[in-house]
Every structure is written in C-alpha cells, then in structure tokens.
Design an enzyme around this catalytic site. Structure first.
Site, short mmCIF file in Angstrom:
data_model
loop_
_atom_site.label_atom_id
_atom_site.label_comp_id
_atom_site.label_asym_id
_atom_site.label_seq_id
_atom_site.Cartn_x
_atom_site.Cartn_y
_atom_site.Cartn_z
N SER A 1 9.75 -5.78 -5.91
CA SER A 1 8.84 -5.06 -6.81
C SER A 1 9.17 -5.44 -8.24
CB SER A 1 8.99 -3.54 -6.64
OG SER A 1 10.23 -3.11 -7.15
N CYS A 2 8.16 -5.30 -9.11
CA CYS A 2 8.36 -5.61 -10.54
C CYS A 2 7.49 -4.68 -11.35
CB CYS A 2 8.03 -7.07 -10.82
SG CYS A 2 6.30 -7.50 -10.52
N PRO A 3 7.72 -4.59 -12.67
CA PRO A 3 7.00 -3.58 -13.47
C PRO A 3 5.48 -3.72 -13.41
CG PRO A 3 8.84 -4.48 -14.71
CD PRO A 3 8.74 -5.29 -13.46
#
Lengths: 149, 498
Positions: B8-10
């Site tokens: 996951s990433c921002p």
C-alpha cells in the site's frame, strides 16, 4: 477518452529540475481539457513528491497525484537524454511517467493505472519505451501493453 | 516456498502496484510462489484465507496500516516501507525465506523477532481519524435505517388505508412478532386475508431492523479502529447500550471504547501456544468483557440518574407548563434522537395520554402534539438540508436524506441518527434549536393529539392540524438553516487548511 494520446508524449525534455519538467509535461494535459486546473494539479504532485520522492532505481520517475484539477485519468510520457534528478539513489531519471487521476475516479480507470504501474516494473516494457522513435510508437506500445492487454 | 504479501502507498495508484509486481517477479525468479494483495485505490481482492494459512512467510511493504492485519497473525513477517519492495524485491524475498526457515527451525521463537521496526506512517490528524471512524460506523448503519424506517412507514400507511381516520396507526403498533395476547401475535395468528396483519408484518420487520441500528453503528466504529477484532466488543456493547436506553450517544461511546480496547488486546505479546487462539477466543473474550463491563458499571448509574432527574423535573413542571414546557420538551426530543433524554420526553407525552381520558382539549393532548411535532423536526430538517446543499454531505448521507423525508413525516426520529452520529455537535445543536421552536409553537397554537405515534398518518387525530403543520415547518426551516450554516463554516475551514 484513452489514457494517452500523441500530444501527451514529450520525447526530448530539456535538462531542468523535476518541478519544471513536471510543469512542461502537465501542460500537455491542459490543451485537450484533461486538466482543468494546472496550478492545483502541480501543487498536488509537488505535495506527493515532498512526502517521498517518486524517483525509482533504473532511471524512472513517476510523479503522480489524485487531484481535483484532473478530469480524465491520464498518462504523460517524458524522456530526457541527459536525465533529471528525481530523488532516486542510483542517479537521474530518463523515463518520466506523469500519472494524473481525478479525485475519486471510477474503478475502471483506476484499474488501468494499476496495470500501468505493474508494467513499469517490466524491463522489456521500459526498453521498448526507451527505444521508441516517434510519439505514435510510444502511444502504440502503451495502448498494446496496458490498455488492451 | 509460498509467500503472501500486502502492499500500500499514500496515493494508492502507483507504488502499491509496482511493489506488488516487483515482489511477485522476484519470488518467481527465485523459484517461490507469491500472491500479493494490493490495498490501493483500484480496490483490492483479499487473499483467500486458505492461501494465507498455507504461506510460509508474509511480506508487508506498506506506507499505510495493513487492513485486516489479523488474518496474518502468527506468520513469520517481513515488514518494510513500500519503496523497499520496488527497489530491492529480491532482497526482501531472501529475507522472507530466511524468516520462514528460522521459524521452522525454532518453532517456539516468536515470529515477531523476524520483524524489523514497522514503517507505519500515521499522516492523519486526530480529528480526521475520529471522523473517519464515525463515518465507517454510519455507512454500515444507513441501510438498516433506510430498510427499517421505510418498512415502519409503509406499515403506518397501509394501516391508515385500512382503518381511516388515523386509528390504523394506533392499532398497528399493538402487534408484535410474539405477543402474550394471541390476537396481536403474528407468529401465532398471521392471517393472509387480514390486511391489518400485513401492515403489522411490515411494522414488526421494520422494528426488528431498527434494533440493529446502535449495535451496527457501535460495531463498525470499533471495526474502523481495530479491524475485525473490534466487531464483537463493538456490536455487543452497542446492543447493551440499546438495552440500557443509552441510544446512539451510548453507541458512539461503546464503539470507540471497544475499538481501543480491542486494539490494545490485539497488541499483547503472548506465548506461541496462545497465539493461535488469540483472534478466535482471547481477543473477543477479553475485549468484550472489558468494554461492556466498563459501560454497564461506570455509565449505567449516571444514565439512570439523568433520566430520573429529567422525569421528576418534567413532573414538577406539570402538563400545564404551556409554551415553556413545549420549548423544553422540544429541545429534549431533538437532543439525542431516541437516547435517554428523548425517551424521557416521549414517555412524559405518552403517559399523559392515558391520563387525559376522553376530554378533547385536555392539556395532556397538547403535550403529546408538541412531543410528536418536535420529534419530526430532526429527520425532516436534515432531509431539507441535504436537498438544499448536497455538497455539504457525503454520498451515503445524501441518499439517507431522501429516505429521511418519509421517516420524518412518519415521526421516526431515527432517520436523523446517521447524520448525528457522524457529526454529533453540529447536528445536535441545530436539532435542539429547531425542535424546541416547534415544541413551543405547537403549544402556542394549542394543537392536540390523541395518538402516541404515526406522524402525518394520524393527521385526522390532530386538533388544529394547521397550527401543527406551521409549527413543524418553522422548526424544520430553522434547523435546516442552522445545519447549512454550521456545516459550511466547517467546510470552508477545512478547505482553507487543505
């Protein structure tokens, strides 16, 4: 509207810093209405870069943002012969992918962007884009590998 | 070996997927199998639990908290930021293989030893997180409000159609799924040829759905905080809050409490033998005991004391309290929408009904009219506000706003709970003012009511119904105006910061 057209391909980015390069690339989105608020979009991209630079090993930069200034999920492809520093540890980026997504975009389009992101990790895909001679060729590669894959 | 992972990433549109691709490629190159769950914005397909159970190790490459992290409990884990996976996939695969081998060689060692420091990034402020938790609970509750509320309203409509003059709405609420009086027990005596039984069927199903409002609200607030372990203490706490008459405010308390307790218990470091039964037995057991135990023992008495004090206060005012009484009852009806304060006011109204006898203008009938009119203000006011300024509300709230027209018209105050639970201070302040004005005006106009429930479906039973409608309209307009003003101020402030 498709992800990218020949207008969104910049094969010879002038040597500059990443913010100027991003602006040059983002401007191609304004002409055909993909971007409705250039400053807002650039601001969102810059915020994302400040969080963590998006340069990746292998000469890749992927500036990106979900932004209210964007109306259609779009990709701008930029190439720089001399390379532009994008914050990666192993040197400047020669292939730049500016990914623009609308705020709260539809699932279908986000799925295409996800597919694009996965393709970026493929050596043959990157090599094909490095070798492409014309804008049409770039668009064809992306259409074939990402949109219609 | 077999690995699973989460990325996951921002922003959720690039790194999440690149990291997944990098890990899967690196695993394949090294002769392993790997399946990655991409928790990004294109939605994520959860890895089947069977695949997780069969995996030798787990790789979390994430900049956001891993969703439902409980599923991976007890596995050797490599936990890094998302960028590590992109730049150094093969190294992470090697690390995971080493962790798996180490765990197999030392079955008693804790898997946590294989973890480098987690790289979890908390970017949201406390206020934003609180709002996200509340909105999660609300979004799961809204379908229950809509389904239950519309069924109840349809029950009233059908009953009113069968028995005109407003008495149908009084008759239909006497029915139950079971009832000591067999004539009113649908389980014993449902007769498909009796239309009133069909109306009662709609009503009891709606009421059954309503029983879940507070448990679901509370359960999914806890779920937003603590993932799956929050569900049991949250739902049980919400059900207890309902039983205690603590309403949705009690549900907010149990939801938040359950979430934090469950999160805390989940973080316990336990021996490997116990780890296997943590998610199924220990966490639900301990977190439910603590949450609900605290709620009953600590908050039970204050809630009861509050209700007793309010009841005796109202009794000392008496039914002849006039406009001031209307103002107070209205404010109470609009305050917690089915919670203790609202319940005291409503009970005061219906108790008087029994004492009023057959007199047509007994003061008790005016009290009942004021109570019902005030109770209709909050859902109608919010329905109006969402119609006037949809941009101030989330999409589920806008949908709920449409149902709130019917719910408010039927005197189902619960139609306003989703709004109030997501934004308690602003909504309750607006509701108290609007409902108080309506309560006072209804008294001033001298409207009367002989039914305990029913909204516009008992209009024929309302004396001076024109005055009743004017009082209602004024309160609704005031409330909608206040909601729009308060929400716009907040809206602008948020935009200025962002």
């Amino acid at each position: 509207m498709s992800l990218i057209s020949t207008a969104q391909v910049v094969l010879d980015l002038p040597p500059t810093d990443r913010h100027e390069a991003t602006r040059t690339m983002a401007q191609t989105l304004v002409a055909d209405g993909r971007c409705t608020d250039l400053d807002l979009f650039l601001d969102d991209v810059r915020k994302r870069e400040e969080q963590m630079a998006t340069g990746l090993p292998g000469g890749i930069g992927i500036p990106h943002a979900r932004s209210a200034g964007i109306s259609t999920p779009s990709l701008v492809f930029g190439r720089s012969a001399s390379g532009i520093d994008w914050g990666a540890e192993d040197g400047p980026a020669t292939l730049i992918f500016l990914i623009a997504a609308p705020d709260g975009g539809g699932q279908e389009h986000l799925a295409i962007l996800a597919k694009l992101a996965r393709k970026l990790m493929r050596k043959d895909f990157r090599q094909a884009l490095t070798d492409a001679v014309t804008e049409t060729e770039v668009v064809e590669i992306i259409e074939r590998e990402v949109v219609n894959a | 070996m077999k690995f699973v992972g989460v990325t996951s990433c921002p922003t959720g549109i690039a790194h999440t997927y690149m990291a997944a691709e990098a890990l899967e490629q690196a695993a394949q190159d090294a002769g392993h199998e790997m399946l990655v769950e991409t928790q990004g914005s294109a939605g994520s397909d959860p890895i089947p639990q069977a695949v997780i159970d069969a995996a030798d190790a787990v790789i979390f490459a994430h900049d956001l908290p891993v969703k439902d992290v409980q599923r991976f409990a007890g596995k050797p884990t490599v936990d890094v930021g998302v960028k590590r996976a992109i730049s150094d996939g093969p190294a992470l695969i090697a690390q995971a293989a080493a962790a798996a081998a180490h765990a197999q060689a030392n079955p008693d060692a804790t898997a946590a030893a294989a973890r480098p420091a987690p790289v979890t990034v908390e970017t949201q402020g406390a206020g934003t997180r609180l709002r996200t938790w509340l909105m999660t609970g609300v979004s799961y509750m809204i379908p229950f409000v809509a389904a239950g509320g519309i069924l109840i309203a349809l029950g009233f409509m059908l009953a009113g159609f069968i028995t005109p003059g407003g008495n149908g709405a009084i008759e239909v609420v006497k029915y139950g799924i079971t009832n000591p009086d067999a004539a009113y027990s649908l389980m014993d005596g449902f007769n498909p040829l009796n239309l009133m039984h069909w109306a009662a069927l709609l009503f009891v199903i709606g009421a059954a759905a309503f029983a879940f409002l507070v448990p679901i609200l509370s359960g999914f607030i806890a779920y937003a905080i603590a993932d799956r372990p929050g569900l049991v203490p949250g739902i049980v706490g919400g059900a207890v809050s309902s039983t205690m008459g603590a309403g949705f405010l009690g549900g907010l308390v149990t939801g938040l409490l359950a979430g934090f307790v469950a999160k805390w218990v989940t973080g316990w470091k336990v021996a490997k033998g116990v780890r296997g039964v943590m998610p199924v037995v220990v966490i639900p057991l301990v977190s439910t005991l603590i949450t609900v135990g605290l709620f009953i023992t600590v908050l039970g008495r204050p809630i009861k004391a509050l209700m007793d004090a309010l009841t005796s206060g109202l009794n000392s005012l008496g039914v002849g309290g006039g406009i001031i009484l209307g103002l107070i009852l209205g404010a109470m009806m609009g305050f917690d929408l089915g919670g203790p304060v609202n319940k005291v006011a409503y009970t005061f109204g219906t108790t008087g009904l029994a004492a009023a006898g057959t007199a047509l203008d007994a003061p008790q009938l005016k009290v009942m009219a004021a109570v019902m009119a005030a109770g209709m203000v909050a859902p109608l006011g919010l329905a109006l506000a969402t119609t006037l300024r949809p941009a101030l509300f989330t999409e589920p709230e806008q949908e709920n706003g449409k149902a709130a027209w019917l719910l408010g018209a039927s005197f189902i105050s619960e139609g306003a709970i989703p709004f109030a639970a997501a934004d308690p201070v602003r909504i309750m302040a607006s509701s108290v003012v609007g409902s108080a004005v309506t309560g006072a005006l209804t008294m001033a106009f001298g409207s009367t009511l002989r039914a305990p429930h029913g909204g516009i479906w008992v209009l024929p039973l309302i004396g001076n119904f024109l005055g009743f409608l004017i009082a209602l309209a004024v309160g609704v307009a005031i409330m909608a105006g206040l909601v729009v003003v308060l929400k716009s101020r907040d809206h602008n402030a948020v935009r200025a910061i962002a």
